[in-house]
Motif scaffolding. Structure first.
Motif, PDB file in Angstrom:
ATOM      1  N   TRP A 183     -73.832  17.152 -22.480  1.00  0.00           N
ATOM      2  CA  TRP A 183     -72.817  17.331 -23.511  1.00  0.00           C
ATOM      3  C   TRP A 183     -72.125  18.679 -23.345  1.00  0.00           C
ATOM      4  N   GLY A 184     -72.931  19.719 -23.061  1.00  0.00           N
ATOM      5  CA  GLY A 184     -72.371  21.057 -22.882  1.00  0.00           C
ATOM      6  C   GLY A 184     -71.548  21.204 -21.613  1.00  0.00           C
ATOM      7  N   ILE A 185     -71.934  20.524 -20.551  1.00  0.00           N
ATOM      8  CA  ILE A 185     -71.209  20.626 -19.278  1.00  0.00           C
ATOM      9  C   ILE A 185     -69.916  19.815 -19.323  1.00  0.00           C
ATOM     10  N   ALA A 186     -70.004  18.583 -19.799  1.00  0.00           N
ATOM     11  CA  ALA A 186     -68.856  17.674 -19.748  1.00  0.00           C
ATOM     12  C   ALA A 186     -68.014  17.692 -21.018  1.00  0.00           C
ATOM     13  N   GLY A 187     -68.618  18.083 -22.144  1.00  0.00           N
ATOM     14  CA  GLY A 187     -67.900  18.007 -23.412  1.00  0.00           C
ATOM     15  C   GLY A 187     -67.830  16.588 -23.946  1.00  0.00           C
ATOM     16  N   LEU A 188     -68.662  15.713 -23.417  1.00  0.00           N
ATOM     17  CA  LEU A 188     -68.681  14.311 -23.836  1.00  0.00           C
ATOM     18  C   LEU A 188     -70.112  13.863 -24.064  1.00  0.00           C
ATOM     19  N   CYS A 189     -70.289  12.945 -24.986  1.00  0.00           N
ATOM     20  CA  CYS A 189     -71.540  12.217 -25.126  1.00  0.00           C
ATOM     21  C   CYS A 189     -71.180  10.730 -25.094  1.00  0.00           C
ATOM     22  N   PRO A 190     -72.135   9.816 -25.092  1.00  0.00           N
ATOM     23  CA  PRO A 190     -71.828   8.410 -24.803  1.00  0.00           C
ATOM     24  C   PRO A 190     -70.706   7.766 -25.619  1.00  0.00           C
ATOM     25  N   GLY A 191     -70.732   7.844 -26.942  1.00  0.00           N
ATOM     26  CA  GLY A 191     -69.699   7.201 -27.756  1.00  0.00           C
ATOM     27  C   GLY A 191     -68.305   7.725 -27.454  1.00  0.00           C
ATOM     28  N   PRO A 192     -68.099   9.043 -27.577  1.00  0.00           N
ATOM     29  CA  PRO A 192     -66.784   9.591 -27.264  1.00  0.00           C
ATOM     30  C   PRO A 192     -66.354   9.357 -25.814  1.00  0.00           C
ATOM     31  N   ALA A 193     -67.310   9.304 -24.898  1.00  0.00           N
ATOM     32  CA  ALA A 193     -66.949   9.053 -23.497  1.00  0.00           C
ATOM     33  C   ALA A 193     -66.343   7.665 -23.334  1.00  0.00           C
ATOM     34  N   ILE A 194     -66.886   6.683 -24.041  1.00  0.00           N
ATOM     35  CA  ILE A 194     -66.345   5.326 -23.945  1.00  0.00           C
ATOM     36  C   ILE A 194     -64.951   5.271 -24.564  1.00  0.00           C
ATOM     37  N   VAL A 195     -64.756   5.998 -25.675  1.00  0.00           N
ATOM     38  CA  VAL A 195     -63.422   6.070 -26.283  1.00  0.00           C
ATOM     39  C   VAL A 195     -62.443   6.737 -25.316  1.00  0.00           C
ATOM     40  N   ALA A 196     -62.857   7.861 -24.711  1.00  0.00           N
ATOM     41  CA  ALA A 196     -61.995   8.572 -23.761  1.00  0.00           C
ATOM     42  C   ALA A 196     -61.727   7.714 -22.525  1.00  0.00           C
ATOM     43  N   LEU A 197     -62.707   6.922 -22.119  1.00  0.00           N
ATOM     44  CA  LEU A 197     -62.511   6.006 -20.996  1.00  0.00           C
ATOM     45  C   LEU A 197     -61.433   4.989 -21.333  1.00  0.00           C
ATOM     46  N   GLY A 198     -61.454   4.481 -22.559  1.00  0.00           N
ATOM     47  CA  GLY A 198     -60.425   3.546 -23.007  1.00  0.00           C
ATOM     48  C   GLY A 198     -59.042   4.174 -23.026  1.00  0.00           C
ATOM     49  N   ALA A 199     -58.997   5.513 -23.160  1.00  0.00           N
ATOM     50  CA  ALA A 199     -57.716   6.228 -23.146  1.00  0.00           C
ATOM     51  C   ALA A 199     -57.289   6.567 -21.729  1.00  0.00           C
ATOM     52  N   GLY A 200     -58.121   6.195 -20.735  1.00  0.00           N
ATOM     53  CA  GLY A 200     -57.757   6.403 -19.342  1.00  0.00           C
ATOM     54  C   GLY A 200     -58.081   7.768 -18.774  1.00  0.00           C
ATOM     55  N   GLN A 201     -58.991   8.511 -19.404  1.00  0.00           N
ATOM     56  CA  GLN A 201     -59.360   9.824 -18.889  1.00  0.00           C
ATOM     57  C   GLN A 201     -60.295   9.677 -17.688  1.00  0.00           C
ATOM     58  N   VAL A 202     -59.908  10.256 -16.566  1.00  0.00           N
ATOM     59  CA  VAL A 202     -60.699  10.161 -15.336  1.00  0.00           C
ATOM     60  C   VAL A 202     -62.055  10.843 -15.529  1.00  0.00           C
ATOM     61  N   LYS A 203     -62.066  11.969 -16.217  1.00  0.00           N
ATOM     62  CA  LYS A 203     -63.319  12.685 -16.485  1.00  0.00           C
ATOM     63  C   LYS A 203     -64.311  11.770 -17.211  1.00  0.00           C
ATOM     64  N   ALA A 204     -63.795  10.944 -18.115  1.00  0.00           N
ATOM     65  CA  ALA A 204     -64.647  10.023 -18.851  1.00  0.00           C
ATOM     66  C   ALA A 204     -65.208   8.948 -17.925  1.00  0.00           C
ATOM     67  N   LEU A 205     -64.408   8.498 -16.978  1.00  0.00           N
ATOM     68  CA  LEU A 205     -64.881   7.493 -16.017  1.00  0.00           C
ATOM     69  C   LEU A 205     -66.058   8.044 -15.220  1.00  0.00           C
ATOM     70  N   VAL A 206     -65.925   9.267 -14.737  1.00  0.00           N
ATOM     71  CA  VAL A 206     -67.010   9.897 -13.982  1.00  0.00           C
ATOM     72  C   VAL A 206     -68.246  10.032 -14.871  1.00  0.00           C
ATOM     73  N   PHE A 207     -68.047  10.468 -16.108  1.00  0.00           N
ATOM     74  CA  PHE A 207     -69.158  10.632 -17.038  1.00  0.00           C
ATOM     75  C   PHE A 207     -69.862   9.301 -17.298  1.00  0.00           C
ATOM     76  N   VAL A 208     -69.090   8.255 -17.595  1.00  0.00           N
ATOM     77  CA  VAL A 208     -69.687   6.955 -17.914  1.00  0.00           C
ATOM     78  C   VAL A 208     -70.432   6.390 -16.708  1.00  0.00           C
ATOM     79  N   LEU A 209     -69.863   6.527 -15.514  1.00  0.00           N
ATOM     80  CA  LEU A 209     -70.570   6.055 -14.310  1.00  0.00           C
ATOM     81  C   LEU A 209     -71.874   6.820 -14.104  1.00  0.00           C
TER      82      LEU A 209
END
Length: 143
Positions: free
Chosen positions: A99-125
């Motif tokens: 969470w501290g490194i990426a600024g994302l945790c699972p729920g927000p990462a999926i939302v950000a992935l839906g918004a097309g954020q590449v960082k979120a794609l890497v995080f979710v994978l």
């Protein structure tokens, strides 16, 4: 019919949760990193988001403790363990570090992935790979 109602209600609750994450800024990694940066550009606004989540969570746990089955039928599964175990501490440290490194945790990462954020794609994978590794080597639930 009941099965479809369950699916639609779960979908609605997920969408509502996603909107809440967007409105609160939890799907913006920079806002999270600013919240964690107390020595620099600190943004304390997420304290209110977390406080609201705790209040809602306490209410939900209270309601669940008064019930014997889920709202839409079926078994209500409440964890029985209350001890602080080594795997719990290790998992918490890994979660917090991610969470501290990426600024994302699972729920927000999926939302950000839906918004097309590449960082979120890497995080979710990476999150899915970590979950698969944990299942494979640590929980005994081999897939």
């Amino acid at each position: 019919m009941r099965r479809y109602f369950n699916l639609y209600s779960q979908y609605f609750i997920g969408v509502l949760f996603g909107f809440g994450l967007i409105i609160s800024g939890m799907s913006n990694p920079q806002k999270i990193l600013n919240f964690l940066d107390i020595a620099g550009n600190w943004d304390p606004s997420l304290i209110f988001v977390m406080g609201g989540a705790v209040v809602v969570g306490l209410g939900g746990f209270y309601l669940a403790s008064q019930r014997t089955e889920a709202f839409f039928g079926g078994a209500l599964h409440i964890p029985g363990r209350r001890d602080i175990s080594k795997p719990l501490v290790i998992g918490s440290v890994i979660f917090g570090a991610g969470w501290g490194i990426a600024g994302l945790c699972p729920g927000p990462a999926i939302v950000a992935l839906g918004a097309g954020q590449v960082k979120a794609l890497v995080f979710v994978l990476a999150m899915l790979a970590g979950m698969a590794l944990c299942n494979r080597f640590f929980t005994g639930h081999k897939q």
